[in-house]
Design a protein around this motif. Structure first.
Motif, mmCIF file in Angstrom:
data_model
loop_
_atom_site.group_PDB
_atom_site.id
_atom_site.type_symbol
_atom_site.label_atom_id
_atom_site.label_comp_id
_atom_site.label_asym_id
_atom_site.label_seq_id
_atom_site.Cartn_x
_atom_site.Cartn_y
_atom_site.Cartn_z
ATOM 1 N N THR A 21 26.108 39.621 77.583
ATOM 2 C CA THR A 21 25.524 38.875 78.699
ATOM 3 C C THR A 21 24.511 37.885 78.144
ATOM 4 N N PRO A 22 24.347 36.747 78.813
ATOM 5 C CA PRO A 22 23.406 35.748 78.310
ATOM 6 C C PRO A 22 21.963 36.215 78.430
ATOM 7 N N GLY A 27 23.170 29.333 83.695
ATOM 8 C CA GLY A 27 24.447 28.791 83.267
ATOM 9 C C GLY A 27 24.381 28.110 81.914
ATOM 10 N N ILE A 28 25.509 27.598 81.495
ATOM 11 C CA ILE A 28 25.636 26.959 80.189
ATOM 12 C C ILE A 28 25.183 25.511 80.282
ATOM 13 N N GLY A 39 24.547 31.197 78.312
ATOM 14 C CA GLY A 39 25.886 31.605 77.916
ATOM 15 C C GLY A 39 25.900 32.432 76.646
ATOM 16 N N SER A 41 27.419 32.664 72.807
ATOM 17 C CA SER A 41 27.952 31.861 71.718
ATOM 18 C C SER A 41 29.099 32.598 71.026
ATOM 19 N N SER A 65 37.766 34.549 75.654
ATOM 20 C CA SER A 65 36.728 33.854 76.408
ATOM 21 C C SER A 65 37.032 33.950 77.899
ATOM 22 N N ASP A 66 36.010 33.673 78.697
ATOM 23 C CA ASP A 66 36.233 33.632 80.140
ATOM 24 C C ASP A 66 36.899 32.306 80.506
ATOM 25 N N ALA A 69 34.796 29.025 80.093
ATOM 26 C CA ALA A 69 34.132 28.761 78.814
ATOM 27 C C ALA A 69 34.208 27.280 78.483
ATOM 28 N N ALA A 95 31.322 28.233 74.316
ATOM 29 C CA ALA A 95 30.247 28.824 75.108
ATOM 30 C C ALA A 95 30.856 29.561 76.294
ATOM 31 N N CYS A 96 30.654 30.861 76.315
ATOM 32 C CA CYS A 96 31.178 31.703 77.410
ATOM 33 C C CYS A 96 30.041 32.028 78.378
ATOM 34 N N ASN A 97 30.369 32.091 79.662
ATOM 35 C CA ASN A 97 29.364 32.464 80.658
ATOM 36 C C ASN A 97 28.902 33.899 80.461
#
Length: 163
Positions: A21-22, A27-28, A39, A41, A65-66, A69, A95-97
């Motif tokens: 989790t970020p 958000g990114i 996000g 990495s 990735s989601d 991403a 970059a994934c959420n």
């Protein structure tokens, strides 16, 4: 979804249950210099994830990735921020959420050799019991192949100029 890799110090016993989790909400955001804020990495290059993990005595994770991403290189090109590309190419970052536990395929620890020039897999692969099959069979075969290699990977040269 695409196959990506992440170097992380947390063990599979934790990551397979919690995912990634970020640290920051909102958000990114891709900065004009190519840095990602918010996000998770990940990289499309396994050697980048291996290098990070080896420098911090951690693990390399293969995951999907989601759907939302962001490919940082593609985003910089889209925004016509070409001056930031040399830095972005050093990470090949996706970059994934967030990364749910069921997106993580496997993990394996790595170690840097004493010369700091090569990275080797250590121990055996740990497969995530929570992984829900997604992606293509070719992507899964690629992850299996790379995580089973017995040859050393060349460590990244952090002294090399990127411009």
């Amino acid at each position: 979804m695409r196959l990506v890799y992440r170097g992380d110090t947390r063990p599979p016993s934790q990551v397979f249950n919690l995912g990634f989790t970020p640290r920051f909400s909102g958000g990114i955001k891709i900065q004009n210099g190519g840095q990602m804020i918010g996000g998770i990495s990940t990289s499309k290059e396994i050697s980048i994830a291996m290098d990070y993990a080896a420098r911090y005595e951690g693990y390399v994770y293969a995951l999907f990735s989601d759907d939302n991403a962001i490919d940082v290189v593609d985003e910089l090109i889209r925004k016509n921020l070409r001056d930031a590309l040399p830095n972005a190419y050093t990470q090949m970052e996706i970059a994934c959420n967030a990364v749910r536990p069921n997106q993580i395929i496997m993990a394996r620890p790595v170690v840097m050799d004493s010369s700091q020039k090569y990275i080797n897999w250590t121990k055996s692969i740990e497969r995530n019991p929570h992984f829900s099959r997604s992606g293509t069979s070719q992507e899964l075969a690629t992850a299996d192949y790379l995580f089973n290699l017995t040859t050393a990977f060349k460590a990244l040269d952090h002294n090399k100029s990127h411009k």
